[in-house]
Every structure is written in C-alpha cells, then in structure tokens.
Write a protein that holds these residues in place. Structure first.
Motif, mmCIF file in Angstrom:
data_model
loop_
_atom_site.group_PDB
_atom_site.id
_atom_site.type_symbol
_atom_site.label_atom_id
_atom_site.label_comp_id
_atom_site.label_asym_id
_atom_site.label_seq_id
_atom_site.Cartn_x
_atom_site.Cartn_y
_atom_site.Cartn_z
ATOM 1 N N THR A 63 -16.273 72.609 -66.819
ATOM 2 C CA THR A 63 -15.246 73.602 -67.075
ATOM 3 C C THR A 63 -15.172 74.540 -65.877
ATOM 4 N N GLU A 64 -14.032 75.168 -65.703
ATOM 5 C CA GLU A 64 -13.855 76.093 -64.585
ATOM 6 C C GLU A 64 -14.519 77.427 -64.912
ATOM 7 N N PHE A 65 -15.325 77.909 -63.981
ATOM 8 C CA PHE A 65 -15.995 79.197 -64.145
ATOM 9 C C PHE A 65 -16.067 79.881 -62.795
ATOM 10 N N ALA A 66 -15.481 81.054 -62.713
ATOM 11 C CA ALA A 66 -15.533 81.870 -61.495
ATOM 12 C C ALA A 66 -15.075 81.084 -60.273
ATOM 13 N N GLY A 67 -14.023 80.280 -60.448
ATOM 14 C CA GLY A 67 -13.429 79.584 -59.323
ATOM 15 C C GLY A 67 -14.047 78.248 -58.973
ATOM 16 N N MET A 68 -14.970 77.751 -59.791
ATOM 17 C CA MET A 68 -15.569 76.441 -59.526
ATOM 18 C C MET A 68 -15.894 75.758 -60.843
ATOM 19 N N GLY A 73 -22.381 71.117 -70.692
ATOM 20 C CA GLY A 73 -23.345 70.293 -71.416
ATOM 21 C C GLY A 73 -24.358 69.678 -70.465
ATOM 22 N N ALA A 74 -24.512 68.358 -70.548
ATOM 23 C CA ALA A 74 -25.484 67.650 -69.710
ATOM 24 C C ALA A 74 -25.277 68.013 -68.239
ATOM 25 N N ASN A 75 -26.387 68.277 -67.553
ATOM 26 C CA ASN A 75 -26.305 68.752 -66.173
ATOM 27 C C ASN A 75 -27.226 68.001 -65.221
ATOM 28 N N TRP A 76 -28.314 67.454 -65.762
ATOM 29 C CA TRP A 76 -29.305 66.790 -64.922
ATOM 30 C C TRP A 76 -29.303 65.283 -65.166
ATOM 31 N N ASN A 106 -22.476 65.047 -55.642
ATOM 32 C CA ASN A 106 -23.395 66.009 -55.044
ATOM 33 C C ASN A 106 -24.475 66.372 -56.065
ATOM 34 N N THR A 107 -25.729 66.186 -55.688
ATOM 35 C CA THR A 107 -26.846 66.519 -56.572
ATOM 36 C C THR A 107 -27.890 67.312 -55.800
ATOM 37 N N SER A 108 -28.751 67.968 -56.554
ATOM 38 C CA SER A 108 -29.830 68.756 -55.963
ATOM 39 C C SER A 108 -31.114 68.480 -56.729
ATOM 40 N N LEU A 109 -32.178 68.142 -56.009
ATOM 41 C CA LEU A 109 -33.466 67.900 -56.650
ATOM 42 C C LEU A 109 -34.015 69.218 -57.181
ATOM 43 N N SER A 110 -34.318 69.259 -58.473
ATOM 44 C CA SER A 110 -34.864 70.476 -59.079
ATOM 45 C C SER A 110 -36.375 70.509 -58.880
ATOM 46 N N ASP A 214 -40.502 60.777 -62.268
ATOM 47 C CA ASP A 214 -40.730 62.139 -62.750
ATOM 48 C C ASP A 214 -39.680 63.156 -62.319
ATOM 49 N N ASN A 215 -38.792 62.795 -61.431
ATOM 50 C CA ASN A 215 -37.891 63.785 -60.848
ATOM 51 C C ASN A 215 -36.618 63.964 -61.676
ATOM 52 N N VAL A 216 -36.042 65.162 -61.551
ATOM 53 C CA VAL A 216 -34.768 65.468 -62.198
ATOM 54 C C VAL A 216 -33.821 66.014 -61.136
ATOM 55 N N CYS A 217 -32.567 65.583 -61.203
ATOM 56 C CA CYS A 217 -31.578 65.981 -60.202
ATOM 57 C C CYS A 217 -30.394 66.656 -60.878
ATOM 58 N N PHE A 218 -30.094 67.839 -60.419
ATOM 59 C CA PHE A 218 -29.013 68.678 -60.946
ATOM 60 C C PHE A 218 -27.687 68.212 -60.352
ATOM 61 N N VAL A 219 -26.747 67.860 -61.208
ATOM 62 C CA VAL A 219 -25.427 67.424 -60.747
ATOM 63 C C VAL A 219 -24.563 68.659 -60.523
ATOM 64 N N ALA A 220 -24.129 68.849 -59.290
ATOM 65 C CA ALA A 220 -23.313 70.018 -58.933
ATOM 66 C C ALA A 220 -22.140 69.537 -58.092
ATOM 67 N N ASP A 221 -21.235 68.833 -58.728
ATOM 68 C CA ASP A 221 -20.103 68.245 -58.030
ATOM 69 C C ASP A 221 -18.816 68.685 -58.705
#
Length: 502
Positions: A63-68, A73-76, A106-110, A214-221
């Motif tokens: 969803t759009e929030f503060a211009g992005m 819901g699911a994020n990782w 685009n993802t980021s390793l948490s 064991d790793n989790v990756c945050f989806v930020a795309d």
C-alpha cells in the motif's frame, strides 16, 4: 436501496475449448493462485477464481505510505541460505527463487546480531550490552534444549513455555522487562503468539530454517511482494500484452462467497451479490480465521471431525505499524537497524526497525506488535496509537528532540472479515492426524491454505506449496475418470471413522 433480484441467476463463465471438470477456487491469495497454476499445468483449465476483494494477493499486500509502497502483510522471505558452502542445506525456498532470481526484487538481509547493544530501558537509555547479551545467550541455550526435547517422541508435545519451565528457565514466565522483551523477540515476533500457547514440536527446530537456511530477507521493492503472486498467476491466466495486467475472465474480483452447497454430484457457490456458480469441485482457499467465522456457510454443515480440527488452530495477529517522521533522531549505520523496547508490560511496542537500509532517506520507523496488543490497537484510532508510540519513543530517547510523526499506517487484519488475522499458529497437541484432517477434502470441497502446510504453516512458501498439494489431491481424484464419485466418497469416508473426534 438496491432491489434484490427476483430470481437467482446460475452462471459459469469459462473460456472456449477447455476440458476436464469445472472447478471453483475461492480466494486469490498465494495458495489459491498456486492451486490454479497446478490445475492448469495438469490440463484442468475449466475453472473460475472468486476473490472477495478488489485485488489478488491476499495477505501479501502493498500500500502507498508517505510517498512509497510498503507491505501491510507478509514482508520477509524467511528461510534463505546465503552461504553456498553450507552443505547442510540442500533445498531452496521457492519464494526466494521467484523474488531473487526471476523477479529480481529489491531485498535487504535482516541482521539481528546487535540487539544486545540496542535494547532500551523503559524510561530511556540503553541497557548494558553485556547484561542483555547474557539474557540472549540464555534464551538461545533454552531454544537449543527445546530442539533436543522436541526430537524425543516419548515426551509428546508440550508448549514452548512448558519446555522453558522444564529447563528451569523463567519458571513463572518472564517477569523482568529485559527477560520479557528477549522472550518476545525469540517467540512472539516469529509466531505472533506467546510461548504459553505455541507448540514445541511444530516449532523446534523450525522446519523453514532447517530446510532452507537461517536467513531472512526483507522485501522492499516498489512492485511489492505481491508481485510474486502476480508472477505465478501470469503463468496461466491471460494478461494484457501492453500493461501486464491480468484480464482473464476466469478471475472475478469483488465476489464475496457466502454459501457453499455440496453434494456427491457437484457444488453450488452463492455470492453476496446473489449469483450462483455451479461446478464439479470447489477449493476453499481462505484463511483459517475465515473458516472459523460465519462468513461462509456450508450446506450441509461440515462434518464434526472437520470442524474440530479447524477450531483447534489459532489465527494469530501480527501488526506492522509504520511511522513517518520529518527528520531522523534514532541511531543509524551498521548494527542499528533493529532495536528493542523493554517495557514492564509484555509486548508493548517491543520490536523496532528503522528502514534506512531499505528506503534510504525515508525517515520511517516500523514497530511490530502481536496478539492481544494487535487486537487492542485495532480497536482504537490511529491518533491514539500514534500518541502511544510517540510516548514510547520519547522515553527511549530522552536526550533527543523527537519530532511528532507526520504519518502513521496501522493494518487491521484481525478486524477484516476477509482475513480475521495474519497467519495460523499451530497450538499444542496437533499431530499428523490433525494435519490430515485439516487439509482433507470433504466430498467435493477441498481446502488449500498456509494453515494446511504440515511443515511451513504461517509462511508464504507454505501457502504456495499447500496450494499445489491440495490441487494434486484433486487431480488424483479426477484421474479416476468414471470412478470420480468413488474417489469423492472415499475421500470423505476415510476420515469418518471412530476416533478422537467421533
């Protein structure tokens, strides 16, 4: 007021030149879309997908929030192996393959390795790192003990809290702020419910991490995590060549199912707008929370064994609250992304994350709450929630000029009648017998969904794989050809025998 139709209309929409039985899929989340793909691959293309909302994706929703775009819901992607030398892991999470290799999101390793140096006192300031690290080390030791205890079948299943007590760890539950927030991070932050209700055998060791890494990756795309669901859907649903939008007539949005009538000859599905849809089979790909509600009524009622299996499960609530600020006042840089607030009130705004790594310059904080706190927050205004969060932040950073948040986003999954929560959590005592019951068809009614995944319930990959598994059960039945009714009868009677629910 819109007049009710004088007659109900029976309709089944399907493209030309299709074969096989007619199938209705209820729900266009990951599991429903995955089931449709498997049916299509097997040559069953005469199906329809009825989705209650105006989109596909279910509990994967940007969803759009503060211009992005951010994820409500699911994020990782959970269960990722980033070490090619780790020969203990020989499986690849199918969602990671789509996210990383096919869609290149685009993802980021948490990285949670620095929580000991980022745990804040209730009235402000950081705890001593060594003190917090001892608490974390003790929690890790107890977790490993839980893994060993869980593998010993002679003990049966117990709650995670019972395991903690058995290991002489916090016999009355955590009571000190640091103990509580570390216990919360270790358990609730993953399962959205506290250790006193969470099954040891289904979480220790956690199959997702044991199987995939064991790793989790945050989806930020900006395409959103939901683009994974669209990616699966485009494998078999018609799309517009110029826009990529799904335009397949077999996908109907804003269709709220209210009743399913099933017999040995077929099914009839009724929607709130008065339409009736007939088919040979129906796949009910809705959350366990919806199945436990009265949104969809079955005629006849689902058998006792099915209801008993479903009502054992919990529909947990996991709420990610986003706050936008005009300027940054929190520490940033390596090792600061995640930080904890050790309140004397367990689960009160406990786990924080700044999103500078994912959205540089955004000045957005994310705080996670779960369970009773989620339900409490959903029933108050966003302004009230913002005031509580601001009070916590100003306590955490007493020497900083903490500006007022300009925007807040509070998802309300529990209040939404189409979801009734975030994901399932298997409680104590659910064994293979219950698992078979929860996913078992009732006649011509099939039940995909993340809650039917034996190893990966609660995860996106669990929903994806469960959709395929449920479709495979239906396909095997269809392969019997003239003996389809025999298959349906056997599928029901197999579980209609004297047992713990009879």
């Amino acid at each position: 007021m819109k007049p009710k139709p004088s007659v109900e209309i029976v309709q089944y929409t399907a493209p030309a030149r299709v074969g096989g039985p007619k199938v209705i899929i209820i729900g266009a989340g990951m599991s429903g879309i995955s089931a449709g793909q498997r049916l299509s691959d097997a040559g069953i293309s005469d199906f329809m997908i009825l989705e209650a909302t105006d989109r596909i994706g279910g509990r994967i929703h940007k969803t759009e929030f503060a211009g992005m775009n951010v994820e409500m819901g699911a994020n990782w992607v959970e269960g990722v192996n980033i070490d090619p030398a780790d020969d203990k892991i020989n499986k690849v999470n199918p969602i990671w393959t789509m996210v990383h290799d096919e869609l290149k999101l685009n993802t980021s390793l948490s990285n949670y390795d620095h929580l000991a140096s980022n745990t804040y006192m209730e009235e402000g300031g950081l705890y001593d790192e060594g003190f917090v690290q001892k608490t974390i080390n003790r929690a890790d030791e107890v977790q490993k003990y839980g893994d060993r205890l869980s593998s010993n079948e002679k003990y049966g299943d117990i709650t995670v809290m019972a395991m903690q007590r058995f290991h002489d760890h916090l016999p009355y539950g955590p009571t000190k702020p640091v103990d509580m927030v570390i216990d919360y991070y270790t358990n609730d932050y993953e399962f959205a419910e506290p250790p006193r209700v969470t099954s040891l055998q289904s979480t220790h060791p956690l199959p997702t991490f044991a199987d995939f890494g064991d790793n989790v990756c945050f989806v930020a795309d900006q395409q959103g995590f939901e683009s994974v669901v669209h990616h699966v859907a485009r494998q078999y649903l018609e799309t517009d060549a110029s826009t990529g939008d799904i335009v397949d007539p077999r996908l109907l949005l804003n269709k709220v199912v209210k009743k399913i009538k099933y017999t040995t000859d077929g099914v009839v599905v009724k929607t709130e707008d008065g339409w009736l849809y007939e088919a040979d089979y129906v796949m009910v790909s809705v959350s366990i929370g919806v199945l436990q509600s009265n949104l969809i009524r079955f005629k006849p009622h689902l058998p006792h064994w099915k209801n008993m299996a479903m009502y054992q499960f919990d529909m947990a609530v996991y709420t990610k609250i986003f706050l936008k600020f005009p300027s940054k006042f929190w520490p940033d840089g390596p090792g600061t992304e995640f930080f904890l607030y050790a309140s004397s009130r367990r689960g009160y705004f406990p786990v924080w994350q700044h999103l500078e790594n994912e959205y540089p310059g955004s000045n957005i904080l994310l705080v996670t709450v779960t369970d009773d706190e989620s339900r409490r927050i959903e029933q108050q205004t966003d302004e009230e929630t913002k005031a509580e969060a601001m009070e916590v932040l100003r306590k955490m950073f007493p020497n900083e000029d903490v500006p007022e948040a300009t925007d807040i986003l509070v998802p309300r999954w529990w209040s939404d009648r189409f979801f009734r929560g975030s994901f399932s959590n298997w409680p104590i005592g659910v064994d293979r017998y219950e698992y078979d019951l929860i996913r078992a068809p009732v006649g011509r009614v099939y039940f995909p969904g993340e809650h039917t995944s034996e190893r990966y319930n609660g995860y996106v990959h669990g929903a994806y794989l469960a959709g395929k598994d449920s479709a495979d059960i239906l396909i095997e039945c269809v392969k019997k050809g003239e003996n389809q009714n025999e298959c349906v009868d056997a599928g029901t009677l197999k579980y209609d025998v004297p047992g713990k629910y009879e």
